[in-house]
Design an enzyme around this catalytic site. Sequence first.
Site, PDB file in Angstrom:
ATOM      1  CG  ASP A 222      -2.336   0.742   0.745  1.00 43.21           C
ATOM      2  OD1 ASP A 222      -2.673   0.601  -0.378  1.00 43.21           O
ATOM      3  OD2 ASP A 222      -2.830   1.523   1.553  1.00 43.21           O
TER       4      ASP A 222
ATOM      5  CD  GLU B  40      -2.794   7.816   3.232  1.00 45.75           C
ATOM      6  OE1 GLU B  40      -3.989   8.490   3.547  1.00 45.75           O
ATOM      7  OE2 GLU B  40      -2.816   7.158   2.248  1.00 45.75           O
TER       8      GLU B  40
ATOM      9  CD  GLU C  67      -8.680   8.592  -0.837  1.00 45.95           C
ATOM     10  OE1 GLU C  67      -8.451   7.659  -0.472  1.00 45.95           O
ATOM     11  OE2 GLU C  67      -8.214   9.763  -0.708  1.00 45.95           O
TER      12      GLU C  67
ATOM     13  CD  GLU D   7      -8.978  -0.180  -3.775  1.00 44.81           C
ATOM     14  OE1 GLU D   7      -8.752  -0.750  -2.626  1.00 44.81           O
ATOM     15  OE2 GLU D   7      -8.730   0.892  -4.076  1.00 44.81           O
TER      16      GLU D   7
HETATM   17  C1  LIG Z   1      -5.324  -0.121  -2.784  1.00 47.18           C
HETATM   18  C2  LIG Z   1      -5.792   1.376  -2.086  1.00 47.18           C
HETATM   19  N1  LIG Z   1      -6.816   1.815  -2.086  1.00 47.18           N
HETATM   20  C3  LIG Z   1      -7.198   3.032  -1.781  1.00 47.18           C
HETATM   21  C4  LIG Z   1      -6.772   3.613  -0.781  1.00 47.18           C
HETATM   22  C5  LIG Z   1      -7.082   4.874  -0.138  1.00 47.18           C
HETATM   23  O1  LIG Z   1      -6.396   5.718  -0.086  1.00 47.18           O
HETATM   24  C6  LIG Z   1      -5.397   3.125  -0.702  1.00 47.18           C
HETATM   25  N2  LIG Z   1      -4.553   3.515   0.283  1.00 47.18           N
HETATM   26  N3  LIG Z   1      -4.811   1.984  -1.142  1.00 47.18           N
END
Ligand SMILES: Cc1ncc(CO)c(N)n1
Length: 223
Positions: free
Chosen positions: A50, A91, A143, A213
């Site tokens: 991520d 973040e 998001e 996702e």
């Molecule tokens: C894969 C993914 N989708 C959405 C978000 C949301 O910011 C994230 N951090 N990572």
Amino acid sequence: MEEREGARMIDTWINNHRQMYDRATRHPFVLSVRDGTVDSSSFKRWLGQDYIFVRQFVPFLASVLLKACRESEDQSDVEVLLGGIASLHDELSWFKKEASKWDVMLNAITPQKANQDYCRFLESLMLPEVDYTVAITAFWAIESVYQKSFSSCLEASSNTPAELMETFQRWGNDGFGQYCCALCGIAERRLGTASEDVVTMAEGVFVRVLESEVRFWDMSYGE
Ligand SMILES: Cc1ncc(CO)c(N)n1
């Protein structure tokens, strides 16, 4: 041009693609976090992948911001997106801090196939010819999958491990929920006056985000 009801449009999409929507927002990885059975290797894999994704998300958000500056009829869109940039800044520092806590070496991580594919998809959405309405719809969808997924880990009935609470609060907290609502409002407003072609394209992008996702969550289990 005839005004369409954008709110109903997004609700209709969610209903039309309910199975994929649920697979994206109630993935076994997220459910395992919610019930406290998640194992640390899955969590660490997700964290590292991520971080790579979020780094790629920065230029994507910048491209959406640029489109908002040029094409939006409502100045407040730019302010909403600037808020998003500020929280992405935060973040990235959080990812670094969290990675060192879990001994995840961020510099040594290579993106897995699903991550590469997702980042390539983001790149295709950054092109100037992609309509602002399509880009903001994608941004909202990306998001909101995290918001929906992680807010479920914070419900009173959940059993999320204490050391993971901070992670899930990032995307599950009320402020992030309001931000997603604001993005949804922008997408709805734009869809309300968009051409049929743009609406069809935006729906396609919505579904592609959901699929991406699901594949992203799947990576946490390893290949
Ligand atoms: C894969 C993914 N989708 C959405 C978000 C949301 O910011 C994230 N951090 N990572």
